[in-house]
Design an enzyme around this catalytic site. Structure first.
Site, mmCIF file in Angstrom:
data_model
loop_
_atom_site.group_PDB
_atom_site.id
_atom_site.type_symbol
_atom_site.label_atom_id
_atom_site.label_comp_id
_atom_site.label_asym_id
_atom_site.label_seq_id
_atom_site.Cartn_x
_atom_site.Cartn_y
_atom_site.Cartn_z
ATOM 1 C CG ASP A 1 -2.181 0.895 0.933
ATOM 2 O OD1 ASP A 1 -2.364 1.331 -0.211
ATOM 3 O OD2 ASP A 1 -2.969 1.134 1.880
ATOM 4 C CE LYS B 1 -6.365 2.570 0.421
ATOM 5 N NZ LYS B 1 -5.117 2.531 -0.325
ATOM 6 C CE LYS C 1 -6.276 11.090 1.109
ATOM 7 N NZ LYS C 1 -5.572 9.836 1.338
HETATM 8 P P1 NAI Z 1 -8.374 3.443 -9.760
HETATM 9 O O1 NAI Z 1 -9.635 2.841 -9.283
HETATM 10 O O2 NAI Z 1 -8.416 4.702 -10.511
HETATM 11 O O3 NAI Z 1 -7.589 2.392 -10.645
HETATM 12 C C1 NAI Z 1 -7.608 1.033 -10.414
HETATM 13 C C2 NAI Z 1 -7.673 0.313 -11.744
HETATM 14 O O4 NAI Z 1 -7.598 -1.069 -11.493
HETATM 15 C C3 NAI Z 1 -8.977 0.546 -12.484
HETATM 16 O O5 NAI Z 1 -8.704 1.023 -13.793
HETATM 17 C C4 NAI Z 1 -9.624 -0.832 -12.536
HETATM 18 O O6 NAI Z 1 -10.349 -1.046 -13.706
HETATM 19 C C5 NAI Z 1 -8.420 -1.725 -12.415
HETATM 20 N N1 NAI Z 1 -8.616 -3.082 -11.904
HETATM 21 C C6 NAI Z 1 -9.393 -3.546 -10.902
HETATM 22 N N2 NAI Z 1 -9.217 -4.865 -10.732
HETATM 23 C C7 NAI Z 1 -8.295 -5.249 -11.626
HETATM 24 C C8 NAI Z 1 -7.680 -6.485 -11.934
HETATM 25 N N3 NAI Z 1 -7.985 -7.592 -11.295
HETATM 26 N N4 NAI Z 1 -6.761 -6.518 -12.906
HETATM 27 C C9 NAI Z 1 -6.427 -5.390 -13.598
HETATM 28 N N5 NAI Z 1 -6.991 -4.199 -13.358
HETATM 29 C C10 NAI Z 1 -7.911 -4.122 -12.390
HETATM 30 O O7 NAI Z 1 -7.458 3.574 -8.471
HETATM 31 P P2 NAI Z 1 -6.118 4.414 -8.264
HETATM 32 O O8 NAI Z 1 -6.452 5.725 -7.675
HETATM 33 O O9 NAI Z 1 -5.316 4.363 -9.496
HETATM 34 O O10 NAI Z 1 -5.419 3.570 -7.117
HETATM 35 C C11 NAI Z 1 -4.944 2.295 -7.421
HETATM 36 C C12 NAI Z 1 -4.678 1.489 -6.160
HETATM 37 O O11 NAI Z 1 -3.651 2.113 -5.435
HETATM 38 C C13 NAI Z 1 -5.862 1.360 -5.232
HETATM 39 O O12 NAI Z 1 -5.896 0.070 -4.689
HETATM 40 C C14 NAI Z 1 -5.576 2.369 -4.172
HETATM 41 O O13 NAI Z 1 -6.165 2.049 -2.941
HETATM 42 C C15 NAI Z 1 -4.070 2.264 -4.095
HETATM 43 N N6 NAI Z 1 -3.484 3.469 -3.551
HETATM 44 C C16 NAI Z 1 -3.690 4.682 -4.128
HETATM 45 C C17 NAI Z 1 -3.135 5.825 -3.581
HETATM 46 C C18 NAI Z 1 -3.346 7.185 -4.124
HETATM 47 O O14 NAI Z 1 -2.997 8.126 -3.458
HETATM 48 N N7 NAI Z 1 -3.855 7.356 -5.294
HETATM 49 C C19 NAI Z 1 -2.270 5.723 -2.424
HETATM 50 C C20 NAI Z 1 -2.211 4.421 -1.847
HETATM 51 C C21 NAI Z 1 -2.722 3.338 -2.448
HETATM 52 C C1 DG6 Z 2 -8.682 7.084 0.876
HETATM 53 O O1 DG6 Z 2 -7.890 7.244 1.982
HETATM 54 C C2 DG6 Z 2 -8.044 6.604 -0.357
HETATM 55 C C3 DG6 Z 2 -6.771 5.875 -0.214
HETATM 56 O O2 DG6 Z 2 -6.524 4.971 -1.243
HETATM 57 C C4 DG6 Z 2 -5.662 6.840 -0.054
HETATM 58 O O3 DG6 Z 2 -5.754 7.931 -0.873
HETATM 59 C C5 DG6 Z 2 -4.342 6.266 -0.172
HETATM 60 O O4 DG6 Z 2 -4.303 5.036 0.478
HETATM 61 C C6 DG6 Z 2 -3.347 7.220 0.377
HETATM 62 O O5 DG6 Z 2 -3.436 7.233 1.735
HETATM 63 P P1 DG6 Z 2 -2.633 8.172 2.668
HETATM 64 O O6 DG6 Z 2 -3.217 7.876 4.001
HETATM 65 O O7 DG6 Z 2 -1.208 7.808 2.582
HETATM 66 O O8 DG6 Z 2 -2.916 9.564 2.213
#
Ligand code: NAI
Ligand code: DG6
Length: 532
Positions: free
Chosen positions: A312, A361, A415
């Site tokens: 994560d 999460k 966010k």
């Molecule tokens: P998002 O929802 O925009 O992108 C995720 C993508 O994964 C989507 O395009 C979806 O269609 C695809 N997907 C779902 N299941 C799948 C599978 N089995 N195989 C291939 N593709 C699949 O999410 P985002 O914002 O890009 O975040 C991605 C991940 O990173 C999430 O799990 C999120 O919790 C984690 N994350 C994000 C952070 C951030 O600040 N943006 C920080 C920490 C973690």
């Molecule tokens: C809600 O908290 C969405 C999450 O996917 C976060 O944006 C992501 O895990 C980043 O979390 P943090 O606590 O490092 O800002």
């Protein structure tokens, strides 16, 4: 190697008996200093220890591919577009003026380390971290990956609504040229039901062994097509629910491989991707919080000496917490409660609005203060030996800590996070500190994906040996805990302590990189400034 050749090939040259250079390697000697502590009748008996090691770092940076699982998501599309903007030097107009592409937010590309001091001036000399050892440049990464949504990368970027329109407009043809993500593995039970409408690009069938072979073939083909030496497989797909750990199913490597053959329902897509990468001998990094690394995956990675890292991305609220909670505890102030709320409106937030995915999460966001609390027995009563399992006494004293996430579509990727730290201060006093932060979530996360990928590639090139035993060089332990700085719930070698403190994580990384070129870790003692 002739010193001039070293000078040309490397921005830093260490002139010392501890460091040598060959055409292929940098070899360094390092003494790992510590202390053994035993408690005898209430007294701490401390014996300093010193163990000699050698590191050998291959100088040739691998031609590296980054295969993202979830390539078409906010992070995947933003990372691709920003790399392309940097690679093609695309500048764009915002309401405040002309914006240049950059890598701000990347520890490796935008922060520095202190090398020492200039003897003529006494002033500190800092260098970019990326200069300490040869590392792949983000612009050179070959991009690819999978998504259950078949949207082409330019459409995915538009859907994400993260980047300024003028940048999107210019980078659009380059994104379109990347094409669509490869079809992926979709087991609906693992992500929120609200994601179903996206799933138009899936590998057919329910045979998990066939799915595993499919993913392995994808990795091999990507490697061959682009002539790559290394492929980092990176999970940036939706957060999954936790998998149940079931004896006989995912508790050992062999059981897991058999469970895949039997298409057992508890094998998640992310675990399947991890196993595919491990079997292909390519590193796998988990950027989401679910327990992809069930015990069977860890055993398999150990058995095949294939690198893994997670879990994560630690981007905003939690990163600040790992600094702030440490500040309080190390200042001798006792946090009584930490209450963290955030709301966001992107697809990640939508997925997390379902309870099982939120739970994953919540776990990764909650563990982040544990080590700081347990390091200070003056403020927090440690767990009582012999107390009934599960009781408050057995767990030890801990601040109340809650994590709330709400989905508010209107705010999109921006966010908003609120944290209240309520603490006990001198003689019964109380202090309340509130922090509000607002940020473009994906613009914080994207540089972390780059750092994790670049560091992972580097760590596959570093070998070590125990110099006292005269053994051969061997690779590092497969769980790359040196990646912890970028991760909310760092995966570490079983039986070893998790370090959450951001300062300690950075220090560990900096010390390691310096050790690989034969330099001592950073000391803020600065003795020469304190003596005559
Ligand atoms: P998002 O929802 O925009 O992108 C995720 C993508 O994964 C989507 O395009 C979806 O269609 C695809 N997907 C779902 N299941 C799948 C599978 N089995 N195989 C291939 N593709 C699949 O999410 P985002 O914002 O890009 O975040 C991605 C991940 O990173 C999430 O799990 C999120 O919790 C984690 N994350 C994000 C952070 C951030 O600040 N943006 C920080 C920490 C973690
Ligand atoms: C809600 O908290 C969405 C999450 O996917 C976060 O944006 C992501 O895990 C980043 O979390 P943090 O606590 O490092 O800002």
């Amino acid at each position: 190697v002739h010193p001039t050749a070293v000078r040309r090939a490397s921005p830093i040259v260490v002139q010392s008996e501890h460091t040598s250079y060959t055409n292929d390697h940098i070899i360094s000697k390092f003494t790992n200093r510590g202390a053994d502590v035993t408690i005898v009748e209430g007294q701490y008996i401390v014996t300093p220890t010193a163990k000699p090691y050698e590191f050998q770092t291959a100088r040739k940076v691998a031609k590296t591919g980054l295969m993202m699982v979830g390539w078409g998501g906010n992070n995947g599309s933003t990372l691709s577009a920003t790399i392309l903007a940097n690679r093609h030097n695309i500048v764009w107009r915002t309401k405040s003026g002309v914006q240049q592409p950059n890598y701000i937010g990347s520890l490796l590309r935008a922060s520095t380390v202190r090398l020492g001091a200039d003897p003529s001036t006494g002033k500190d000399v800092y260098v970019p971290i990326s200069d300490v050892l040869p590392m792949v440049h983000p612009n050179d990464l070959v991009l690819g990956g999978w998504d259950i949504s078949g949207a082409r990368l330019d459409e995915a970027m538009k859907r994400a609504q993260v980047l300024d329109w003028d940048l999107q407009r210019q980078v659009m043809p380059h994104m379109a040229a990347l094409g669509s993500p490869l079809p992926s593995i979709y087991y609906p039970d693992f992500i929120a039901a609200n994601q179903e409408a996206r799933a138009d690009n899936v590998v057919p069938g329910t045979d998990k062994q066939a799915h595993l072979e499919h993913l392995r073939a994808d990795i091999r083909k990507f490697k061959e097509t682009h002539g790559l030496d290394r492929v980092v497989v990176f999970w940036t797909a939706n957060t999954e629910r936790y998998s149940d750990i079931i004896p006989g199913v995912n508790d050992t490597a062999d059981n897991l491989l058999n469970a895949i053959k039997a298409s057992h329902s508890e094998v998640s897509p992310s675990t399947l991707f991890a196993v595919a990468a491990i079997l292909e001998g390519e590193p796998f990094v988990n950027g989401a919080p679910q327990n992809t690394f069930v015990p069977g995956v860890i055993e398999l990675a150990e058995r095949l000496q294939s690198f893994i890292g997670g879990d994560d991305l630690k981007s905003g609220q939690t990163k600040l917490k790992s600094v702030f909670a440490e500040f309080l505890v190390n200042a001798g102030i006792k946090p009584l409660s930490i209450a963290s709320y955030n709301h966001l409106g992107n697809n990640d937030g939508h997925n997390l609005s379902a309870e099982p995915q939120f739970k994953s999460k919540e776990i990764s966001k909650s563990s982040v203060v544990d080590d700081m609390v347990s390091a200070n027995a003056l403020l927090f009563k440690p767990s009582a030996v012999g107390a009934p399992a599960g009781s408050k006494e057995a767990k030890g004293e801990h601040p109340d800590h809650i994590v709330v996430i709400k989905y508010v579509p209107a705010v999109g990727d921006s966010k908003r996070a609120i944290d209240e730290y309520y603490s006990e201060i001198f003689c019964g006093g109380r202090s309340t500190i509130n922090i509000f932060n607002e940020c473009e979530d994906s613009l914080l996360a994207t540089p972390l994906i780059l750092d994790l990928t670049i560091l992972t590639e580097l760590l596959t090139r570093v070998k070590y040996r125990d110099a006292s035993a005269g053994k051969d060089f061997k690779p590092l332990y497969p769980i790359l805990s040196l990646l912890s700085y970028m991760l909310k719930a760092p995966l570490v070698k079983p039986g070893t302590d998790v370090v959450n403190s951001l300062n300690r994580q950075r220090n560990a990384l900096e010390t390691f990189l310096k050790a690989c070129i034969g330099l001592e870790g950073s000391s803020d003692l600065l003795l020469e400034t304190r003596i005559w």
